[in-house]
Design a protein around this motif. Sequence first.
Motif, short mmCIF file in Angstrom:
data_model
loop_
_atom_site.label_atom_id
_atom_site.label_comp_id
_atom_site.label_asym_id
_atom_site.label_seq_id
_atom_site.Cartn_x
_atom_site.Cartn_y
_atom_site.Cartn_z
N GLU A 45 0.85 -1.19 0.00
CA GLU A 45 0.00 0.00 0.00
C GLU A 45 0.88 1.24 0.00
O GLU A 45 1.82 1.34 0.80
N GLY A 46 0.59 2.15 -0.90
CA GLY A 46 1.33 3.41 -0.93
C GLY A 46 0.94 4.27 0.25
O GLY A 46 -0.24 4.51 0.47
N VAL A 47 1.93 4.74 0.99
CA VAL A 47 1.70 5.54 2.18
C VAL A 47 1.92 7.02 1.90
O VAL A 47 1.06 7.85 2.18
N ALA A 48 3.08 7.35 1.37
CA ALA A 48 3.42 8.75 1.12
C ALA A 48 4.50 8.81 0.05
O ALA A 48 5.32 7.90 -0.07
N ALA A 49 4.51 9.91 -0.70
CA ALA A 49 5.49 10.07 -1.77
C ALA A 49 5.89 11.53 -1.92
O ALA A 49 5.11 12.43 -1.59
N LEU A 50 7.11 11.72 -2.40
CA LEU A 50 7.58 13.04 -2.80
C LEU A 50 7.90 12.98 -4.27
O LEU A 50 8.74 12.16 -4.69
N ASP A 51 7.24 13.82 -5.06
CA ASP A 51 7.47 13.75 -6.50
C ASP A 51 8.68 14.58 -6.91
O ASP A 51 9.40 15.11 -6.06
N GLY A 52 8.94 14.65 -8.19
CA GLY A 52 10.12 15.31 -8.70
C GLY A 52 10.18 16.80 -8.40
O GLY A 52 11.25 17.40 -8.47
N ASP A 53 9.04 17.38 -8.08
CA ASP A 53 9.00 18.81 -7.71
C ASP A 53 9.01 19.01 -6.21
O ASP A 53 8.92 20.15 -5.76
N TYR A 55 6.68 17.86 -4.14
CA TYR A 55 5.35 17.88 -3.55
C TYR A 55 5.04 16.52 -2.91
O TYR A 55 5.42 15.48 -3.43
N ALA A 56 4.33 16.57 -1.80
CA ALA A 56 4.00 15.36 -1.06
C ALA A 56 2.61 14.86 -1.41
O ALA A 56 1.69 15.65 -1.64
N LEU A 57 2.48 13.57 -1.44
CA LEU A 57 1.21 12.89 -1.70
C LEU A 57 1.04 11.83 -0.63
O LEU A 57 1.99 11.13 -0.29
N TYR A 58 -0.19 11.68 -0.10
CA TYR A 58 -0.44 10.73 0.97
C TYR A 58 -1.60 9.81 0.65
O TYR A 58 -2.56 10.20 -0.02
N GLY A 59 -1.51 8.60 1.15
CA GLY A 59 -2.62 7.68 1.05
C GLY A 59 -3.75 8.14 1.96
O GLY A 59 -3.51 8.79 2.98
N ASP A 60 -4.97 7.80 1.61
CA ASP A 60 -6.12 8.29 2.35
C ASP A 60 -6.09 7.85 3.81
O ASP A 60 -6.52 8.59 4.70
N SER A 61 -5.57 6.67 4.08
CA SER A 61 -5.61 6.14 5.44
C SER A 61 -4.62 6.82 6.39
O SER A 61 -4.72 6.64 7.60
N VAL A 62 -3.69 7.59 5.85
CA VAL A 62 -2.69 8.22 6.71
C VAL A 62 -2.70 9.74 6.65
O VAL A 62 -1.92 10.39 7.36
N LYS A 63 -3.56 10.30 5.84
CA LYS A 63 -3.61 11.76 5.72
C LYS A 63 -3.87 12.41 7.08
O LYS A 63 -4.74 11.98 7.83
N GLY A 64 -3.09 13.44 7.37
CA GLY A 64 -3.24 14.14 8.64
C GLY A 64 -2.48 13.51 9.78
O GLY A 64 -2.36 14.11 10.86
N ARG A 65 -1.97 12.30 9.57
CA ARG A 65 -1.23 11.62 10.64
C ARG A 65 0.24 11.38 10.28
O ARG A 65 1.10 11.37 11.16
N SER A 67 3.74 12.25 7.85
CA SER A 67 4.40 13.33 7.13
C SER A 67 5.70 12.83 6.52
O SER A 67 6.52 12.24 7.21
N ILE A 68 5.88 13.06 5.23
CA ILE A 68 7.09 12.64 4.53
C ILE A 68 7.98 13.85 4.30
O ILE A 68 7.50 14.95 4.01
N SER A 69 9.28 13.64 4.44
CA SER A 69 10.23 14.73 4.21
C SER A 69 11.57 14.13 3.80
O SER A 69 11.78 12.92 3.92
N ARG A 70 12.44 14.99 3.31
CA ARG A 70 13.77 14.51 2.92
C ARG A 70 14.80 15.55 3.29
O ARG A 70 14.52 16.75 3.31
N PRO A 104 5.47 9.75 -10.11
CA PRO A 104 5.02 8.36 -10.03
C PRO A 104 3.89 8.12 -9.06
O PRO A 104 3.29 7.03 -9.05
N GLY A 105 3.62 9.10 -8.20
CA GLY A 105 2.53 8.96 -7.25
C GLY A 105 2.76 7.82 -6.29
O GLY A 105 3.89 7.58 -5.86
N LEU A 106 1.68 7.10 -5.98
CA LEU A 106 1.74 5.98 -5.06
C LEU A 106 1.55 4.66 -5.78
O LEU A 106 1.07 3.68 -5.21
N ARG A 107 1.94 4.64 -7.03
CA ARG A 107 1.82 3.42 -7.82
C ARG A 107 3.09 2.58 -7.65
O ARG A 107 4.17 2.98 -8.08
#
Length: 123
Positions: A45-53, A55-65, A67-70, A104-107
């Motif tokens: 299951e995709g949890v969180a991602a940072l794209d090439g720009d 920007y962060a993307l989160y799976g619905d089950s973890v949104k608000g809880r 946080s991804i960073s680098r 690539p999103g959460l694929r």
Amino acid sequence: VQLVESGGGSVQAGGSLRLSCAVSGRTYPGLPVAWFRQVSQKSREGVAALDGDGYALYGDSVKGRFSISRDDSKGTLYLYMKNLKSEDTAMYYCAASYGGSRYPGLRESQYNYWGQGTQVTVS
């Protein structure tokens, strides 16, 4: 590209945990990275991602809880998890999409480098 996760462990429900992923090798600025999780033989299951720009993307089950960073200066990807629930129990993997789409999103299929995983258990 090599990825090595750390920071997993056991935590009580409602607690927090921070996972780290050391990223090394032929990396480049804007390398898309992500966190996935897997329970037993179920699909990842995709949890969180940072794209090439960046920007962060989160799976619905973890949104608000979660946080991804680098920190590129340290070559490290992080996943901060708070208000953990029993259903967050899983093996967590970091992944990189090297040489592919910047978005690539959460694929799962879009990621071609993976770490070995770190176990998170919430009770």
